[in-house]
Design a protein around this motif. Structure first.
Motif, PDB file in Angstrom:
ATOM      1  N   ILE A 111       0.839  -1.199   0.000  1.00  0.00           N
ATOM      2  CA  ILE A 111       0.000   0.000   0.000  1.00  0.00           C
ATOM      3  C   ILE A 111       0.878   1.254   0.000  1.00  0.00           C
ATOM      4  O   ILE A 111       0.500   2.277  -0.564  1.00  0.00           O
ATOM      5  N   LYS A 112       2.064   1.160   0.573  1.00  0.00           N
ATOM      6  CA  LYS A 112       2.964   2.315   0.610  1.00  0.00           C
ATOM      7  C   LYS A 112       3.615   2.596  -0.743  1.00  0.00           C
ATOM      8  O   LYS A 112       3.884   3.749  -1.066  1.00  0.00           O
ATOM      9  N   ILE A 113       3.884   1.556  -1.525  1.00  0.00           N
ATOM     10  CA  ILE A 113       4.519   1.794  -2.830  1.00  0.00           C
ATOM     11  C   ILE A 113       3.494   2.040  -3.939  1.00  0.00           C
ATOM     12  O   ILE A 113       3.868   2.443  -5.033  1.00  0.00           O
ATOM     13  N   LYS A 114       2.217   1.834  -3.655  1.00  0.00           N
ATOM     14  CA  LYS A 114       1.175   2.061  -4.670  1.00  0.00           C
ATOM     15  C   LYS A 114       1.261   3.464  -5.265  1.00  0.00           C
ATOM     16  O   LYS A 114       1.288   3.605  -6.489  1.00  0.00           O
ATOM     17  N   PRO A 115       1.337   4.536  -4.456  1.00  0.00           N
ATOM     18  CA  PRO A 115       1.414   5.868  -5.068  1.00  0.00           C
ATOM     19  C   PRO A 115       2.656   6.050  -5.951  1.00  0.00           C
ATOM     20  O   PRO A 115       2.586   6.704  -6.992  1.00  0.00           O
ATOM     21  N   ILE A 156       4.233   3.700  -7.707  1.00  0.00           N
ATOM     22  CA  ILE A 156       4.027   2.973  -8.961  1.00  0.00           C
ATOM     23  C   ILE A 156       2.984   3.658  -9.838  1.00  0.00           C
ATOM     24  O   ILE A 156       3.188   3.813 -11.043  1.00  0.00           O
ATOM     25  N   VAL A 157       1.892   4.094  -9.251  1.00  0.00           N
ATOM     26  CA  VAL A 157       0.849   4.776 -10.027  1.00  0.00           C
ATOM     27  C   VAL A 157       1.398   6.059 -10.644  1.00  0.00           C
ATOM     28  O   VAL A 157       1.202   6.306 -11.848  1.00  0.00           O
ATOM     29  N   ASN A 158       2.087   6.867  -9.863  1.00  0.00           N
ATOM     30  CA  ASN A 158       2.628   8.117 -10.399  1.00  0.00           C
ATOM     31  C   ASN A 158       3.673   7.877 -11.473  1.00  0.00           C
ATOM     32  O   ASN A 158       3.699   8.587 -12.487  1.00  0.00           O
ATOM     33  N   LEU A 159       4.537   6.887 -11.279  1.00  0.00           N
ATOM     34  CA  LEU A 159       5.530   6.577 -12.317  1.00  0.00           C
ATOM     35  C   LEU A 159       4.865   6.023 -13.573  1.00  0.00           C
ATOM     36  O   LEU A 159       5.316   6.315 -14.693  1.00  0.00           O
ATOM     37  N   LEU A 160       3.798   5.258 -13.407  1.00  0.00           N
ATOM     38  CA  LEU A 160       3.065   4.749 -14.570  1.00  0.00           C
ATOM     39  C   LEU A 160       2.441   5.907 -15.346  1.00  0.00           C
ATOM     40  O   LEU A 160       2.558   5.968 -16.577  1.00  0.00           O
ATOM     41  N   PHE A 161       1.793   6.834 -14.637  1.00  0.00           N
ATOM     42  CA  PHE A 161       1.215   7.993 -15.314  1.00  0.00           C
ATOM     43  C   PHE A 161       2.299   8.802 -16.029  1.00  0.00           C
ATOM     44  O   PHE A 161       2.105   9.229 -17.168  1.00  0.00           O
ATOM     45  N   ALA A 162       3.433   9.008 -15.367  1.00  0.00           N
ATOM     46  CA  ALA A 162       4.534   9.747 -15.988  1.00  0.00           C
ATOM     47  C   ALA A 162       5.019   9.014 -17.240  1.00  0.00           C
ATOM     48  O   ALA A 162       5.225   9.644 -18.286  1.00  0.00           O
ATOM     49  N   ALA A 163       5.186   7.703 -17.146  1.00  0.00           N
ATOM     50  CA  ALA A 163       5.659   6.919 -18.293  1.00  0.00           C
ATOM     51  C   ALA A 163       4.669   6.992 -19.459  1.00  0.00           C
ATOM     52  O   ALA A 163       5.080   7.114 -20.623  1.00  0.00           O
ATOM     53  N   ALA A 202       6.087  10.711  -7.114  1.00  0.00           N
ATOM     54  CA  ALA A 202       6.638   9.378  -6.825  1.00  0.00           C
ATOM     55  C   ALA A 202       7.849   9.496  -5.908  1.00  0.00           C
ATOM     56  O   ALA A 202       7.976   8.739  -4.935  1.00  0.00           O
ATOM     57  N   LEU A 203       8.733  10.443  -6.210  1.00  0.00           N
ATOM     58  CA  LEU A 203       9.922  10.635  -5.374  1.00  0.00           C
ATOM     59  C   LEU A 203       9.555  11.066  -3.960  1.00  0.00           C
ATOM     60  O   LEU A 203      10.112  10.559  -2.978  1.00  0.00           O
ATOM     61  N   VAL A 204       8.604  11.985  -3.846  1.00  0.00           N
ATOM     62  CA  VAL A 204       8.176  12.445  -2.526  1.00  0.00           C
ATOM     63  C   VAL A 204       7.575  11.282  -1.735  1.00  0.00           C
ATOM     64  O   VAL A 204       7.864  11.113  -0.544  1.00  0.00           O
ATOM     65  N   ASN A 205       6.754  10.458  -2.381  1.00  0.00           N
ATOM     66  CA  ASN A 205       6.173   9.305  -1.683  1.00  0.00           C
ATOM     67  C   ASN A 205       7.277   8.385  -1.163  1.00  0.00           C
ATOM     68  O   ASN A 205       7.223   7.920  -0.026  1.00  0.00           O
ATOM     69  N   GLU A 206       8.270   8.124  -1.993  1.00  0.00           N
ATOM     70  CA  GLU A 206       9.369   7.256  -1.567  1.00  0.00           C
ATOM     71  C   GLU A 206      10.110   7.839  -0.366  1.00  0.00           C
ATOM     72  O   GLU A 206      10.418   7.116   0.581  1.00  0.00           O
ATOM     73  N   ILE A 207      10.360   9.125  -0.401  1.00  0.00           N
ATOM     74  CA  ILE A 207      11.071   9.764   0.711  1.00  0.00           C
ATOM     75  C   ILE A 207      10.257   9.668   1.988  1.00  0.00           C
ATOM     76  O   ILE A 207      10.782   9.305   3.046  1.00  0.00           O
TER      77      ILE A 207
END
Length: 187
Positions: free
Chosen positions: A78-82, A84-91, A134-139
């Motif tokens: 659940i923590k990595i979902k944002p 992955i979703v944001n990177l998918l949208f960016a891609a 995505a980067l902010v979520n990871e941090i």
């Protein structure tokens, strides 16, 4: 469907996720998030006979990653979902730009009429913004408590996104197409 109902169906599950996490724990909050998302999608379909693309995609990710979180009893999903979703949208947006396709235009042109140059500028900006999110979520999830991550997800990401979206209004105004007249004159 009126805007208030639409917003309640889109934001309701996330607000419930925050509220339940604040009073119980992440696993219970995730279960409520998944259930509320399914209910919101079904309700949206029952009311409008359609489900908008973005809530449908977001809902699918909530169901998959929330389901994995619950099934495997692991908060990571659940923590990595944002991320992955944001990177998918960016891609998708970057890929569309490389293929000379304006996917943002396809999703939003019913709400905004702009030139292709305007859509291209907005697409670049939103693609980079999704990478930023995505980067902010990871941090945040890697360096702070789960409760801080949940609070930031609700009370940080939403306002940041709203401010970013509002900052794009000048581009829309500059590249706005004139509205079509109420019909063509008959000869």
């Amino acid at each position: 469907m009126n805007q208030l109902t639409k917003m309640a169906l889109e934001m309701g599950p996330l607000i419930l996720f925050f509220a339940v996490n604040a009073t119980t724990n992440l696993m219970t909050a995730t279960a409520v998030f998944v259930a509320a998302t399914v209910i919101a999608l079904v309700t949206s379909y029952m009311v409008a006979r359609t489900i908008p693309v973005m809530p449908l995609i977001g809902g699918a990710f909530v169901i998959v990653f929330g389901g994995l979180t619950l099934y495997l009893d692991d908060e990571l999903f659940i923590k990595i979902k944002p991320t992955i979703v944001n990177l998918l949208f960016a891609a998708i947006l970057f890929g569309g730009l490389m293929a000379r396709k304006l996917f943002l235009k396809l999703v939003l042109e019913s709400a905004f009429k702009a030139t292709d140059e305007g859509w291209r500028i907005l697409t670049w900006r939103w693609a980079f913004f999704f990478v930023f999110l995505a980067l902010v979520n990871e941090i945040v999830w890697r360096n702070f408590s789960t409760d801080t991550w949940v609070a930031f997800k609700v009370w940080g990401i939403m306002p940041i996104t709203m401010v970013f979206g509002m900052a794009q209004v000048p581009v829309l105004m500059k590249h706005q197409l004139p509205e079509e007249e109420g019909g063509s004159a008959a000869s």
